[in-house]
Design a protein around this motif. Structure first.
Motif, PDB file in Angstrom:
ATOM      1  N   ARG A 128      -8.100   7.036  10.882  1.00  0.00           N
ATOM      2  CA  ARG A 128      -9.545   6.583  10.517  1.00  0.00           C
ATOM      3  C   ARG A 128      -8.609   5.389   8.759  1.00  0.00           C
ATOM      4  NH1 ARG A 128     -13.564  11.516  10.051  1.00  0.00           N
ATOM      5  NH2 ARG A 128     -14.980   9.312   9.731  1.00  0.00           N
ATOM      6  N   LEU A 129      -9.432   5.289   8.432  1.00  0.00           N
ATOM      7  CA  LEU A 129      -9.434   5.097   7.127  1.00  0.00           C
ATOM      8  C   LEU A 129      -9.196   5.491   5.726  1.00  0.00           C
ATOM      9  CD1 LEU A 129     -11.525   0.871   6.764  1.00  0.00           C
ATOM     10  CD2 LEU A 129      -9.155   1.193   7.742  1.00  0.00           C
ATOM     11  N   ALA A 130      -8.734   5.328   5.111  1.00  0.00           N
ATOM     12  CA  ALA A 130      -8.744   7.094   3.709  1.00  0.00           C
ATOM     13  C   ALA A 130      -9.310   6.718   2.902  1.00  0.00           C
ATOM     14  CB  ALA A 130      -7.293   6.677   3.856  1.00  0.00           C
ATOM     15  N   CYS A 131     -10.259   5.190   2.746  1.00  0.00           N
ATOM     16  CA  CYS A 131     -10.900   4.621   2.120  1.00  0.00           C
ATOM     17  C   CYS A 131     -12.166   4.909   2.583  1.00  0.00           C
ATOM     18  CB  CYS A 131     -10.972   3.603   1.381  1.00  0.00           C
ATOM     19  SG  CYS A 131     -11.004   1.945   2.577  1.00  0.00           S
ATOM     20  N   MET A 132     -12.052   5.161   3.503  1.00  0.00           N
ATOM     21  CA  MET A 132     -13.579   4.682   3.837  1.00  0.00           C
ATOM     22  C   MET A 132     -14.463   6.639   4.832  1.00  0.00           C
ATOM     23  SD  MET A 132     -15.041   1.985   3.795  1.00  0.00           S
ATOM     24  CE  MET A 132     -16.264   2.055   4.375  1.00  0.00           C
ATOM     25  N   ARG A 161       0.587   3.293   1.491  1.00  0.00           N
ATOM     26  CA  ARG A 161      -0.899   1.938   1.778  1.00  0.00           C
ATOM     27  C   ARG A 161      -2.081   1.644   1.309  1.00  0.00           C
ATOM     28  NH1 ARG A 161       1.781  -0.536   6.211  1.00  0.00           N
ATOM     29  NH2 ARG A 161       3.696  -0.923   5.361  1.00  0.00           N
ATOM     30  N   TRP A 162      -2.654   1.354   0.169  1.00  0.00           N
ATOM     31  CA  TRP A 162      -3.251   0.543   0.721  1.00  0.00           C
ATOM     32  C   TRP A 162      -3.998  -0.721  -0.510  1.00  0.00           C
ATOM     33  CZ3 TRP A 162      -6.374   0.851  -4.606  1.00  0.00           C
ATOM     34  CH2 TRP A 162      -5.678   1.197  -6.345  1.00  0.00           C
ATOM     35  N   ASN A 163      -5.083  -1.224  -0.812  1.00  0.00           N
ATOM     36  CA  ASN A 163      -5.208  -1.953  -1.375  1.00  0.00           C
ATOM     37  C   ASN A 163      -6.645  -2.060  -2.051  1.00  0.00           C
ATOM     38  OD1 ASN A 163      -6.128  -4.434  -2.254  1.00  0.00           O
ATOM     39  ND2 ASN A 163      -3.654  -5.457  -1.210  1.00  0.00           N
ATOM     40  N   CYS A 164      -7.317  -2.583  -0.951  1.00  0.00           N
ATOM     41  CA  CYS A 164      -9.415  -2.878  -1.305  1.00  0.00           C
ATOM     42  C   CYS A 164     -10.129  -1.540  -2.075  1.00  0.00           C
ATOM     43  CB  CYS A 164     -10.091  -3.578  -0.260  1.00  0.00           C
ATOM     44  SG  CYS A 164      -9.931  -2.649   1.109  1.00  0.00           S
ATOM     45  N   LYS A 165      -9.290  -0.861  -1.095  1.00  0.00           N
ATOM     46  CA  LYS A 165     -10.642   0.438  -1.523  1.00  0.00           C
ATOM     47  C   LYS A 165     -12.325   0.328  -0.798  1.00  0.00           C
ATOM     48  CE  LYS A 165     -11.618   3.837  -4.576  1.00  0.00           C
ATOM     49  NZ  LYS A 165     -12.064   4.847  -5.195  1.00  0.00           N
ATOM     50  N   ALA A 166     -11.833  -0.655   0.323  1.00  0.00           N
ATOM     51  CA  ALA A 166     -13.488  -0.831   0.317  1.00  0.00           C
ATOM     52  C   ALA A 166     -13.632  -1.173   2.398  1.00  0.00           C
ATOM     53  CB  ALA A 166     -14.349  -2.815  -0.633  1.00  0.00           C
ATOM     54  N   GLY A 167     -13.007  -1.530   3.004  1.00  0.00           N
ATOM     55  CA  GLY A 167     -13.250  -0.505   4.283  1.00  0.00           C
ATOM     56  C   GLY A 167     -12.899  -2.576   4.720  1.00  0.00           C
ATOM     57  N   LYS A 168     -11.911  -3.127   3.967  1.00  0.00           N
ATOM     58  CA  LYS A 168     -11.429  -4.894   4.026  1.00  0.00           C
ATOM     59  C   LYS A 168     -10.600  -5.084   4.467  1.00  0.00           C
ATOM     60  CE  LYS A 168     -16.528  -5.658   4.839  1.00  0.00           C
ATOM     61  NZ  LYS A 168     -15.864  -4.957   6.262  1.00  0.00           N
ATOM     62  N   CYS A 169      -9.592  -4.669   3.775  1.00  0.00           N
ATOM     63  CA  CYS A 169      -8.205  -4.825   3.966  1.00  0.00           C
ATOM     64  C   CYS A 169      -8.052  -3.977   5.169  1.00  0.00           C
ATOM     65  CB  CYS A 169      -7.655  -4.742   2.187  1.00  0.00           C
ATOM     66  SG  CYS A 169      -7.087  -3.129   2.422  1.00  0.00           S
ATOM     67  N   GLY A 170      -7.973  -3.370   5.704  1.00  0.00           N
ATOM     68  CA  GLY A 170      -6.930  -2.057   6.596  1.00  0.00           C
ATOM     69  C   GLY A 170      -6.091  -2.215   6.209  1.00  0.00           C
ATOM     70  N   SER A 171      -5.273  -1.946   4.798  1.00  0.00           N
ATOM     71  CA  SER A 171      -4.188  -0.693   4.704  1.00  0.00           C
ATOM     72  C   SER A 171      -4.120   0.405   4.986  1.00  0.00           C
ATOM     73  CB  SER A 171      -3.600  -1.234   3.389  1.00  0.00           C
ATOM     74  OG  SER A 171      -3.937  -3.168   3.028  1.00  0.00           O
ATOM     75  N   CYS A 172      -5.432   1.368   4.419  1.00  0.00           N
ATOM     76  CA  CYS A 172      -5.229   2.593   4.141  1.00  0.00           C
ATOM     77  C   CYS A 172      -5.074   3.331   5.948  1.00  0.00           C
ATOM     78  CB  CYS A 172      -6.078   2.918   2.970  1.00  0.00           C
ATOM     79  SG  CYS A 172      -7.997   2.154   3.849  1.00  0.00           S
ATOM     80  N   SER A 173      -5.216   2.320   7.054  1.00  0.00           N
ATOM     81  CA  SER A 173      -5.198   3.497   8.327  1.00  0.00           C
ATOM     82  C   SER A 173      -4.048   4.201   8.391  1.00  0.00           C
ATOM     83  CB  SER A 173      -5.053   2.532   9.125  1.00  0.00           C
ATOM     84  OG  SER A 173      -5.561   1.170   8.901  1.00  0.00           O
ATOM     85  N   VAL A 222     -11.710  10.181   0.909  1.00  0.00           N
ATOM     86  CA  VAL A 222      -9.277  10.575   0.837  1.00  0.00           C
ATOM     87  C   VAL A 222      -9.148  10.025   0.259  1.00  0.00           C
ATOM     88  CG1 VAL A 222      -8.122  11.161   2.658  1.00  0.00           C
ATOM     89  CG2 VAL A 222     -10.909  12.082   3.237  1.00  0.00           C
ATOM     90  N   LEU A 223      -9.004   8.653   0.495  1.00  0.00           N
ATOM     91  CA  LEU A 223      -7.995   7.619  -0.538  1.00  0.00           C
ATOM     92  C   LEU A 223      -8.053   7.999  -1.617  1.00  0.00           C
ATOM     93  CD1 LEU A 223      -6.075   5.247  -0.528  1.00  0.00           C
ATOM     94  CD2 LEU A 223      -7.197   3.995  -0.963  1.00  0.00           C
ATOM     95  N   ASP A 224      -9.185   8.227  -2.312  1.00  0.00           N
ATOM     96  CA  ASP A 224      -9.290   8.977  -4.053  1.00  0.00           C
ATOM     97  C   ASP A 224      -8.962  10.325  -3.924  1.00  0.00           C
ATOM     98  OD1 ASP A 224     -11.056   7.111  -4.746  1.00  0.00           O
ATOM     99  OD2 ASP A 224     -12.723   7.967  -4.197  1.00  0.00           O
TER     100      ASP A 224
HETATM  101  S1  FES Z   1      -8.093   0.250   1.268  1.00  0.00           S
HETATM  102 FE1  FES Z   1      -8.675  -1.331   2.086  1.00  0.00          FE
HETATM  103  S2  FES Z   1      -9.690  -0.789   4.457  1.00  0.00           S
HETATM  104 FE2  FES Z   1      -8.803   1.358   3.254  1.00  0.00          FE
END
Ligand code: FES
Ligand code: SF4
Ligand code: SF4
Ligand code: FES
Lengths: 292, 253
Positions: free
Chosen positions: B69-73, B49-61, B31-33
């Protein structure tokens, strides 16, 4: 309940969120879970209440219904009034014999107007255990009280929510219900053991197996209790210094991860066991056993 | 690949609306893409808000089809194949703009928790404990502070009891300190009196939405509630403590 049509006029918040009971933008199936829980629990409440009020057909030979175990007082006959106005004493079918009751016959002091069933004397214990169980709390807070009915779904009565403070503080005494539940596991295993002996002779019947599974499912439920898990080890921080506590905690954790499963399985099986004994006593199903 | 239509909340605290954007979906997209594609091609001013696109930074809630959900996951092929996809900011925190909320309330809760307090180290200057002592705490350390649990907890989200309850993320932070073999501080009084452990009714929505699959309720909150019971509600434990003069940790409040 969940349609957007019934939302309050002021209900849309910034971000496009809805703000009313049962409202959500979720598109997945969030209703089946709480509905099934509601119906499952309701069915059990209705069945167990009805079964408790019967006061008969709860014992067949060496099989005792778990809803009547232990038999504290038994009653062997009851007074009935015929259509002609005569009062008669009739034997109660499927009642526990006097020697099976801890304290013999129902005391004479028991008021005439108060219905009696051996189940009334014991059901409060398993009832309190399940009612204060962390899993069932979740189940009925969600499905009976809609707090919350689903995740990210508007809960019931925003203004009234106080969590488990105030009126619900008693939930904190769950461990005391657990202590009784552990005693009941012993009693039910004893019943299961007796299920293998009819008139002193060893044998196996369908009922022996049903009773044994009943005690076992209940044990798996009881020893997966969160309070049990805490008391046997979870309260400690140094597992490496208490290997026994750690081992017990790990086993309790294994069952705890499956607590919901055993909560339902044991609930269903208690009801089924009662039904089995009842149906056998009433002659609805044949008594299949090695005793012939 | 197929086209999909998104309904994205556009606006700020003073108001806004859902706007529709249709874009092509390529295989494997999350979804983040898609939000980035919409931002690049149709809505340059869309705030995310986003940062890692890997489900690790917790920004894209955020909330996708009503689910936190996390948009990147969230892969596009996990969503229903038909219909529009609704994307909203988190409900519980004040909206800044579009999909971005102000999560600073959470940082203030974190500051209320007494920090880790180890004893003096062994004579060689080292600390020692076993893996078995660390296992429970390690589960909680997986937290990426996405605050999805805080967003979903009905106590905060709907009942708005922010003044009573710190929320699941901080319940497990307290748990990670309280269960730590080397911690010497006592947060049980805070847990009951300040952090509001009693306001949680253990209905487990925090656990359901945690992208790190932390068993927040069963492994964190309930064990903490049981420790509160030991301290405050269990009459026998209280009597025993009175006789034996208390356990390792004495109440400080
Ligand atoms: S962008 Fe980092 S958790 Fe989704
Ligand atoms: S279990 Fe407790 S903390 Fe978690 S969402 Fe439910 S009420 Fe909130
Ligand atoms: S506990 Fe899970 S849901 Fe909550 S903030 Fe941490 S990672 Fe996110
Ligand atoms: S938590 Fe379910 S029985 Fe104790």
């Amino acid at each position: 309940m969940s349609t957007e049509a019934n939302r309050l006029p002021t209900a849309t918040l910034p971000g496009g969120h809805l703000d009313c009971t049962g409202c959500t933008h979720r598109t997945d199936d969030w209703k089946t879970g709480p509905t099934a829980t509601f119906l499952g629990l309701l069915l059990f409440i209705v069945y167990s209440t009805a079964a408790a009020f019967q006061g008969e057909h709860y014992m067949y030979e060496n099989y005792l219904s778990p809803m009547y175990s232990p038999v504290v007082f038994t009653q062997l006959e009851r007074t009935v009034t015929t259509p002609e106005g005569e009062t008669l004493k009739v034997a109660i079918p499927g009642a526990a014999p006097v020697e099976h009751a801890w304290f013999g016959l129902k005391p004479d002091a028991w008021p005439e107007w108060l219905p009696f069933s051996p189940a009334f004397l014991i059901l409060a214990f398993p009832g309190a255990f399940r009612f204060t169980c962390y899993y069932y709390r979740k189940a009925y807070y969600r499905s009976f009280w809609a707090n919350p009915i689903g995740c990210a779904v508007g809960p019931f009565r925003r203004g009234l929510y106080r969590g488990e403070t105030h009126l619900l503080l008693f939930q904190n005494l769950h461990r005391y219900a657990l202590y009784f539940a552990i005693v009941f596991i012993g009693i039910l295993y004893y019943d299961a053991y007796m299920g293998f002996f009819r008139h002193g002779e060893f044998g196996v019947g369908l009922g022996s197996i049903v009773l044994l599974l009943n005690a076992t499912f209940l044990a798996c439920y009881t020893f997966g209790c969160h309070s049990f898990r805490h008391l046997v080890g979870g309260r400690l921080n140094w597992f490496s210094k208490s290997p026994l506590a750690h081992a017990l905690w790990k086993r309790a954790s294994f069952l705890n991860e499956r607590h919901m499963f055993f909560a339902w399985l044991s609930l269903f099986w208690v009801g089924f066991t009662d039904f089995f004994v009842r149906a056998t006593s009433m002659g609805w199903i044949p008594d299949i056993s090695t005793w012939g | 690949m197929a086209e999909r239509t998104f309904e994205i909340w556009r606006g700020d605290r003073s108001g806004g609306e859902f706007k529709e954007y249709t874009e092509e979906v390529d295989e494997g997209m999350v979804v983040l893409d898609m939000l980035h594609r919409i931002q690049a091609r149709q809505a340059n001013d869309l705030s995310i808000r986003w940062n890692c696109k890997a489900g690790k930074c917790g920004s894209c809630s955020m909330e996708i089809n009503g689910m936190p959900r996390l948009a990147c996951m969230t892969r596009m092929n996990q969503l229903p194949a038909e219909g529009k996809i609704k994307v909203q900011p988190m409900k519980t925190f004040p909206l800044i703009k579009d999909l971005v909320t102000d999560v600073s309330w959470n940082y203030r809760q974190n500051e209320r928790i007494r920090p880790f307090k180890p004893p003096a180290p062994d004579s060689d200057g080292k600390y020692r404990f076993q893996q078995a002592d660390a296992d429970r705490v390690q589960e909680f350390r997986k937290c990426i502070e996405c605050f999805l649990c805080q967003n979903t907890c009905h106590v905060l989200r709907d009942h708005r009891k922010q003044e009573h309850f710190v929320g699941p993320r901080f319940m497990i932070r307290v748990a990670s300190l309280e269960m730590h073999p080397l911690d010497t501080d006592d947060r049980i009084p805070d847990l009951k009196n300040e952090f509001g452990s009693g306001w949680c009714n253990i209905t487990r929505c925090c656990t359901e939405v945690c992208p790190e699959s932390i068993n927040i309720t069963d492994n964190g909150i309930i064990p903490m509630k049981e420790r509160v019971v030991d301290r405050y509600y269990d009459p026998v434990a209280r009597i025993l403590r009175a006789i034996t003069g208390g356990g390792k940790k004495l109440p400080t409040a």
